[in-house]
Design a protein around this motif. Structure first.
Motif, mmCIF file in Angstrom:
data_model
loop_
_atom_site.group_PDB
_atom_site.id
_atom_site.type_symbol
_atom_site.label_atom_id
_atom_site.label_comp_id
_atom_site.label_asym_id
_atom_site.label_seq_id
_atom_site.Cartn_x
_atom_site.Cartn_y
_atom_site.Cartn_z
ATOM 1 N N LEU A 209 54.829 33.364 87.967
ATOM 2 C CA LEU A 209 55.648 33.405 88.740
ATOM 3 C C LEU A 209 56.418 31.845 88.152
ATOM 4 C CD1 LEU A 209 54.395 34.537 91.987
ATOM 5 C CD2 LEU A 209 56.009 35.779 89.863
ATOM 6 N N GLN A 210 55.879 31.450 88.376
ATOM 7 C CA GLN A 210 56.956 30.056 87.953
ATOM 8 C C GLN A 210 57.605 29.668 86.554
ATOM 9 O OE1 GLN A 210 54.491 27.005 88.466
ATOM 10 N NE2 GLN A 210 53.782 26.340 90.657
ATOM 11 N N GLN A 211 57.079 30.447 86.121
ATOM 12 C CA GLN A 211 57.682 30.595 83.989
ATOM 13 C C GLN A 211 58.787 31.521 84.368
ATOM 14 O OE1 GLN A 211 54.555 31.028 82.137
ATOM 15 N NE2 GLN A 211 53.091 29.092 81.361
ATOM 16 N N LEU A 212 58.887 32.362 85.086
ATOM 17 C CA LEU A 212 59.645 32.908 85.025
ATOM 18 C C LEU A 212 61.105 33.594 85.620
ATOM 19 C CD1 LEU A 212 60.704 35.911 84.501
ATOM 20 C CD2 LEU A 212 59.697 36.859 87.322
ATOM 21 N N GLN A 213 60.909 31.543 86.885
ATOM 22 C CA GLN A 213 61.758 30.988 87.401
ATOM 23 C C GLN A 213 62.891 30.452 87.055
ATOM 24 O OE1 GLN A 213 60.012 30.114 91.340
ATOM 25 N NE2 GLN A 213 61.418 31.268 92.293
ATOM 26 N N GLN A 214 61.326 29.781 85.564
ATOM 27 C CA GLN A 214 62.481 28.699 84.791
ATOM 28 C C GLN A 214 63.263 29.818 84.093
ATOM 29 O OE1 GLN A 214 59.063 26.485 83.950
ATOM 30 N NE2 GLN A 214 58.845 24.954 85.735
ATOM 31 N N ALA A 215 62.723 30.298 83.566
ATOM 32 C CA ALA A 215 63.670 31.093 82.059
ATOM 33 C C ALA A 215 65.389 30.948 83.492
ATOM 34 C CB ALA A 215 62.957 32.569 82.477
ATOM 35 N N ASP A 216 65.534 31.220 83.885
ATOM 36 C CA ASP A 216 66.920 31.795 83.948
ATOM 37 C C ASP A 216 67.416 33.235 84.090
ATOM 38 O OD1 ASP A 216 69.182 30.781 85.881
ATOM 39 O OD2 ASP A 216 70.373 30.139 84.088
ATOM 40 N N TRP A 217 66.749 34.236 84.640
ATOM 41 C CA TRP A 217 66.823 35.278 84.238
ATOM 42 C C TRP A 217 68.153 36.112 85.171
ATOM 43 C CZ3 TRP A 217 65.331 38.938 87.948
ATOM 44 C CH2 TRP A 217 64.116 38.384 88.979
ATOM 45 N N LEU A 218 68.315 35.351 86.392
ATOM 46 C CA LEU A 218 68.891 35.516 87.002
ATOM 47 C C LEU A 218 70.614 35.690 87.172
ATOM 48 C CD1 LEU A 218 66.754 34.722 90.797
ATOM 49 C CD2 LEU A 218 67.514 36.792 89.417
ATOM 50 N N LYS A 219 70.811 35.319 86.019
ATOM 51 C CA LYS A 219 72.358 34.339 85.634
ATOM 52 C C LYS A 219 72.938 36.061 85.945
ATOM 53 C CE LYS A 219 74.386 32.152 82.402
ATOM 54 N NZ LYS A 219 73.808 31.487 80.867
ATOM 55 N N GLY A 220 74.296 35.534 86.779
ATOM 56 C CA GLY A 220 74.712 36.961 87.507
ATOM 57 C C GLY A 220 74.507 37.656 88.348
ATOM 58 N N VAL A 221 73.826 37.617 88.860
ATOM 59 C CA VAL A 221 73.438 38.078 90.182
ATOM 60 C C VAL A 221 72.995 37.043 91.639
ATOM 61 C CG1 VAL A 221 72.449 40.630 89.297
ATOM 62 C CG2 VAL A 221 70.726 38.831 89.457
ATOM 63 N N ARG A 222 72.992 35.675 90.799
ATOM 64 C CA ARG A 222 72.361 35.219 91.709
ATOM 65 C C ARG A 222 73.273 34.918 93.122
ATOM 66 N NH1 ARG A 222 68.299 31.526 90.959
ATOM 67 N NH2 ARG A 222 68.679 31.539 88.682
ATOM 68 N N ASP A 223 74.871 34.717 92.883
ATOM 69 C CA ASP A 223 75.167 34.825 94.221
ATOM 70 C C ASP A 223 75.100 35.973 95.051
ATOM 71 O OD1 ASP A 223 76.769 32.480 93.335
ATOM 72 O OD2 ASP A 223 78.138 34.095 92.663
ATOM 73 N N TYR A 224 74.248 36.881 94.879
ATOM 74 C CA TYR A 224 74.539 38.653 95.859
ATOM 75 C C TYR A 224 73.003 38.445 96.042
ATOM 76 C CZ TYR A 224 78.196 40.100 93.517
ATOM 77 O OH TYR A 224 79.864 39.692 92.908
ATOM 78 N N VAL A 225 71.877 37.227 95.877
ATOM 79 C CA VAL A 225 70.255 37.166 95.906
ATOM 80 C C VAL A 225 70.052 36.060 96.978
ATOM 81 C CG1 VAL A 225 69.638 39.244 94.167
ATOM 82 C CG2 VAL A 225 69.779 36.535 94.152
ATOM 83 N N ARG A 226 69.190 36.000 97.434
ATOM 84 C CA ARG A 226 68.300 34.895 97.813
ATOM 85 C C ARG A 226 67.248 35.113 97.672
ATOM 86 N NH1 ARG A 226 72.962 34.382 98.781
ATOM 87 N NH2 ARG A 226 74.439 34.131 100.272
ATOM 88 N N ILE A 227 66.047 33.604 97.242
ATOM 89 C CA ILE A 227 64.753 34.080 97.135
ATOM 90 C C ILE A 227 64.151 32.614 97.432
ATOM 91 C CG2 ILE A 227 63.547 33.428 94.466
ATOM 92 C CD1 ILE A 227 66.889 33.220 93.147
ATOM 93 N N LYS A 228 62.786 33.716 98.327
ATOM 94 C CA LYS A 228 62.329 32.714 98.699
ATOM 95 C C LYS A 228 61.208 31.605 97.843
ATOM 96 C CE LYS A 228 62.639 35.011 102.425
ATOM 97 N NZ LYS A 228 62.253 35.963 103.527
ATOM 98 N N ALA A 229 60.703 30.757 97.995
ATOM 99 C CA ALA A 229 60.009 29.784 96.800
ATOM 100 C C ALA A 229 58.138 30.694 96.915
ATOM 101 C CB ALA A 229 59.650 29.364 98.399
#
Length: 188
Positions: free
Chosen positions: A68-88
């Protein structure tokens, strides 16, 4: 074994509906799994409901903390980051039941089935009409996410079904949508 999770909450606004954002988020997730060849992260939708038909507004990712940490570091949320809230990243409850979250495919368009058969077999339209009757068409009642194929350019509905809950986890791999017919994720 999927011992950790991340909740991603979709935040809709007056111009963009939650299902539309969920579709965009899910496509980004799928592309990240394909690009990085990840088969150790599964998904669930904690607000999933058949009546009314909805996946809800939370996409939950399940896996080992390192994956999960590796996925988070991959910056895959580009373009939708303003429309989501990510919990730890958090630990899944040890006593949670488990279930498989899987894709279901339906024969939803009899004309498309007929055209496909004619292309594949060279049969005439009349013979294909006799072979594939109108009653073969199915009307899905499952929640779905609207997807766009990068290879064909076509839109399609990815129907999501829940397996029954069970007390013990079943290990295995997940496909490039984070789904599996046998591997389970904690359900809470």
């Amino acid at each position: 074994m999927t011992t950790h999770y991340i909740d991603i909450q979709v935040i809709s606004d007056p111009e963009t509906s939650a299902p539309h954002i969920m579709g965009a988020l899910f496509e980004k997730f799928h592309l990240a799994l394909v690009r990085d060849r990840i088969d150790s992260i599964g998904i669930s939708f904690p607000e999933y409901s058949v009546t009314p038909k909805t996946l809800g507004t939370v996409l939950r990712l399940h896996g080992e903390a390192t994956a999960l940490q590796q996925l988070q570091q991959a910056d895959w949320l580009k373009g939708v980051r303003d429309y989501v809230r990510i919990k730890a990243i958090a630990e899944a409850p040890e006593d949670a039941p488990h279930r498989a979250i899987q894709r279901k495919q339906f024969k939803t368009n009899v004309e498309r089935l007929r055209r496909r058969r004619m292309r594949r077999t060279g049969e005439s339209e009349q013979s294909v009409k006799e072979l594939i009757s109108e009653d073969v068409e199915q009307r899905p009642t499952l929640p779905y996410v609207k997807m766009h194929s990068r290879s064909t350019g076509q839109s399609f509905c990815l129907y999501i079904a829940m397996g029954s809950t069970q007390p013990d986890p079943v290990s295995g791999t997940f496909n490039t949508y984070g789904l599996s017919t046998c591997a389970t994720v904690p359900w809470f």
